[in-house]
Enzyme design. Structure first.
Site, short mmCIF file in Angstrom:
data_model
loop_
_atom_site.label_atom_id
_atom_site.label_comp_id
_atom_site.label_asym_id
_atom_site.label_seq_id
_atom_site.Cartn_x
_atom_site.Cartn_y
_atom_site.Cartn_z
N LEU A 78 -27.06 -13.06 45.41
CA LEU A 78 -26.27 -12.42 46.46
C LEU A 78 -26.71 -12.96 47.81
CD1 LEU A 78 -24.12 -10.14 46.78
CD2 LEU A 78 -26.02 -8.56 47.17
N ASP A 79 -25.78 -13.52 48.57
CA ASP A 79 -26.10 -14.13 49.86
C ASP A 79 -26.13 -13.05 50.95
OD1 ASP A 79 -26.38 -15.53 52.17
OD2 ASP A 79 -24.60 -16.80 51.88
N ASN A 102 -41.04 -10.30 51.25
CA ASN A 102 -42.19 -11.03 51.82
C ASN A 102 -41.73 -12.28 52.58
OD1 ASN A 102 -41.54 -12.62 49.56
ND2 ASN A 102 -43.66 -13.11 49.08
N PHE A 103 -40.65 -12.11 53.32
CA PHE A 103 -40.14 -13.20 54.17
C PHE A 103 -41.05 -13.42 55.38
CE2 PHE A 103 -35.89 -11.74 52.47
CZ PHE A 103 -35.63 -12.87 51.73
N TYR A 145 -49.15 -19.32 53.91
CA TYR A 145 -49.04 -19.11 52.46
C TYR A 145 -50.42 -18.70 51.93
CZ TYR A 145 -44.44 -21.32 52.67
OH TYR A 145 -43.14 -21.62 52.96
N ASP A 175 -52.34 -14.33 47.72
CA ASP A 175 -51.06 -13.90 47.17
C ASP A 175 -51.18 -12.72 46.19
OD1 ASP A 175 -49.00 -15.47 48.37
OD2 ASP A 175 -49.72 -17.21 47.28
#
Lengths: 355, 373
Positions: A78-79, A102-103, A145, A175
């Site tokens: 889904l965009d 987590n953008f 990251y 992470d």
């Protein structure tokens, strides 16, 4: 047998790579209905870590790394940057318990999908963000990251040979640590929601989360020099002379039998074959429509009354589009087809995105 | 100590554990506002004996590890192996939601305080057992420390230089991993017990916690039967690794999407469309050239300058922070990460929807670790 602890809890999972998807794997293992939302032009980069030639058919569904981290989840394309995709997402929020992302720190704001907006739709919603540096402060917009997070935490500085430079650890350590913290925070937010009747916004700053496990603020390498036992090097030489005549298993078994804490340094294949883990049935077989059948590590939270298992393979890209768009949102076949034509949903990711 | 306004004040945790894993698990509960009571054996909690101590003078009240892990907890001295202690424990249990323990497997049963007995006393109890190897299996009773658990979980084999001995991560990382996992599992089970009246005995094995996070190494072995888990030291490629600068070290973690921003941060926009480096695949094909470029560039930089510049340029590069860097960090200061008391922030901010994020972050002071007894 009781139902799983998170049975009936729907989590909209916007996370990608490792930290967020590890959090939602823990939730999915415990029975949550985790719906992983990707898009044709914004899909999880772990799908690209295939270890196989790019011309393998539907190779994006065959990444072992992705398929381990995303087992027990559903998948929908889904965009969210398209107005129609956003509208459908808000309708999903209305029938869900939690949203997790987590953008980069500004992405949800740019999409117009902040907690303020989503909690209008669903006041009971628990919204978890996992920015690397937090959403506030002068470095909030910096990008990091997992290995960067350990460099920022002090762990890299403190790890290493006595005479060497700071050392990268073996995995992208920040992470999974952030992922576990986020899963725990969701559990506590549910405890609070049961009492207050409303949800809340939770921010897991990955960098701060990792500083916590450096907690006692001790520079080991300096402390080691100060407090080193006298004659340590001579003692090491004596022990090494003994261990070198044995295999690592023989040495560890002999020491353990004498009551001395000892373990062989297990390689990854040795962990996979470990008699101890095998006897605990740690590895479970999974069958995946595109990737076939193999063994993966099972849920390591061992619950006596409601044991978790690998129930579902990781979703193929867009595998549950129909379940989500037609089943949960009630769209017609024609409406879904229109979304597909416009690229708002789909079953084939744009490979060039992570090239 | 629990905040009276916090709606976690009715989540009560009894801590019988004796190591870092259990103590970190209950510290997290305490930091979030739950009521944590440590049941210390006579003679004091074993972690009180861990240094470092101020001026190197051992004191059960001043060890740094104890002050850190004991924050936001209360303490009572109680020997559950004796009848009086066991009776007191049963009374406390009736008012508790979670019990955390780390004895060798079978010890609680031997004391007559196994899970079946605990659930008989408190129907909805969550018993969390956190140990190196779990409650069953051939290694369950093996003597173990943080070091041996770290070796058994696979992460040690991945850490260090290829031609040298494997390394342990700094500090008690096997224990911290297990403790964090234990906290999340117990929190989830506590809610479930509370809402649906189902008790739970949870077993957390440090070895399994570590084996479940072997990044892509275990999945590649399990699925492809390809072992890429050889130790590779500080540099994985010209895109991921720790590199020396003129004055320290920086780390890069460049994913395919970050490539143009990374090149700009290097001041090498010409590399963006360079045929050798145009795709992730081609960058790996020409990794020797890329590594040489990065090494040469980094050697002329100052680590903190790079961190600032790369941050503004949206490139994933971090300077290797020391503990002093934390104290000096404008980011951590702006977010008030360090609190007035001995502890520090949880890294997780739970924000009530009626309060601003800043108010939530600054409106709390930690309670220091309790004195013995």
């Amino acid at each position: 047998m009781e139902r799983l602890p998170l049975h009936g809890v729907r989590v909209l999972d916007l996370t990608m790579a490792w930290a967020g998807p590890y959090a939602t794997r823990l939730l999915a293992d415990m029975g949550a209905e985790v719906i992983k939302i990707e898009a044709v032009n914004n899909w999880d980069l772990l799908r690209a870590f295939t270890g196989q030639p790019p011309n393998v058919e539907r190779v994006w569904n065959k990444s072992p790394y992705f398929n381990h981290v995303n087992r027990n989840k559903y998948g929908c394309a889904l965009d969210l940057s398209h107005p129609r995709g956003k509208e459908l997402f808000l309708r999903l929020v209305a029938v869900s318990d939690a949203v997790i992302e987590n953008f980069r720190s500004e992405v949800m704001e740019n999409l117009g999908l902040t907690y303020e907006v989503l909690s209008q739709v669903k006041p009971q919603l628990i919204f978890i963000s996992m920015p690397s540096h937090g959403k506030t402060g002068p470095e909030a917009h910096f990008i990091a990251y997992g290995t960067n997070v350990e460099q920022l935490s002090g762990l890299c500085h403190l790890t290493g040979y006595a005479d060497g430079p700071p050392q990268k650890t073996g995995i992208s350590y920040g992470d999974p640590m952030a992922g576990v913290a986020a899963a725990g925070a969701l559990a506590l937010a549910r405890w609070q929601r049961r009492r207050r009747g409303r949800g809340q916004y939770v921010e897991v700053a990955q960098r701060e989360n990792l500083i916590n496990v450096i907690g006692e603020y001790k520079d080991e390498r300096f402390a080691d020099v100060v407090s080193r036992y006298r004659n340590q090097d001579a003692l090491d030489a004596i022990i090494a002379a003994w261990t070198k005549e044995r295999t690592k298993e023989q040495a560890a078994d002999a020491l353990a039998a004498a009551g001395v804490p000892a373990s062989p340094v297990l390689s990854v294949p040795e962990v996979f074959q470990s008699e101890h883990l095998r006897s605990r049935r740690f590895f479970e077989t999974v069958a995946h429509a595109d990737a076939g059948t193999w063994e993966m590590e099972g849920p390591h939270w061992r619950f006596s009354e409601t044991p978790g298992h690998v129930r579902l393979p990781a979703p193929c890209f867009g595998e549950h589009n129909d379940y989500v768009l037609r089943g949960l949102l009630g769209l017609s076949e024609e409406e879904v087809e229109a979304l597909r034509t416009e690229g708002i949903t789909g079953e084939t990711p744009n490979w060039a995105v992570h090239e | 100590m629990s905040d009276p306004d916090s709606s976690l004040a009715d989540l009560r945790v009894l801590d019988l554990s004796d190591g870092v894993a259990g103590a970190y698990c209950t510290k997290l509960f305490g930091d979030y506002g739950a009521e944590v009571l440590i049941l210390e054996p006579p003679g004091g909690h074993p972690l009180r004996r861990h240094g470092p101590f101020p001026k190197d003078r051992p004191d059960p009240e001043t060890g740094a590890l104890w002050l850190y892990l004991g924050t936001n907890k209360r303490s009572v001295t109680l020997d559950i192996a004796r009848p009086t202690g066991a009776a007191l424990f049963r009374r406390l249990l009736a008012e508790a939601e979670v019990v955390v323990e780390s004895f060798p497997p079978g010890r609680m049963d031997a004391l007559g305080l196994g899970f079946e007995e605990l659930r008989r006393i408190k129907r909805r109890i969550v018993l969390l057992s956190v140990t190196p190897y779990g409650q069953d299996g051939p290694w369950a009773g093996r003597p173990a420390t943080n070091l041996t658990a770290f070796a058994a979980g696979g992460q040690m084999s991945l850490t260090g230089e290829p031609d040298r001995e494997p390394l342990k991560n700094a500090g008690y990382q096997a224990e911290y991993q297990a403790g964090l996992q234990a906290f999340a599992a117990a929190a989830l089970a506590a809610h479930y017990a509370d809402a649906f009246d189902v008790p739970q005995h949870i077993g957390i094995a440090a070895m399994e916690c570590m084996a479940s996070v072997l990044e892509l190494y275990l999945p590649w072995w399990a699925y492809l039967k390809r072992d890429i888990s050889k130790r590779r030291g500080n540099v994985m490629s010209g895109m991921v690794g720790v590199f020396p600068t003129a004055d320290g070290h920086i780390g890069l973690h460049v994913m395919p999407r970050n490539w143009p921003w990374f090149c700009r941060a290097l001041g090498r926009e010409d590399l963006i469309e360079d045929e050798r480096f145009r795709t992730n695949y081609s960058r790996l094909q020409h990794n020797d050239e890329l590594e040489a470029i990065v090494y040469a560039w980094a050697a002329e930089q100052k680590a903190k300058d790079v961190y600032r510049r790369a941050g503004e340029a949206r490139a994933p590069i971090a300077s290797v922070h020391t503990l002093q860097d934390h104290l000096d960090s404008p980011q951590l200061r702006a977010r008030e990460y360090f609190h007035a008391a001995a502890g520090c922030g949880s890294g997780v901010t739970m924000v009530d929807q009626n309060r601003s994020l800043k108010a939530a972050a600054s409106g709390r002071e930690d309670a220091p670790a309790f004195r013995l007894g």
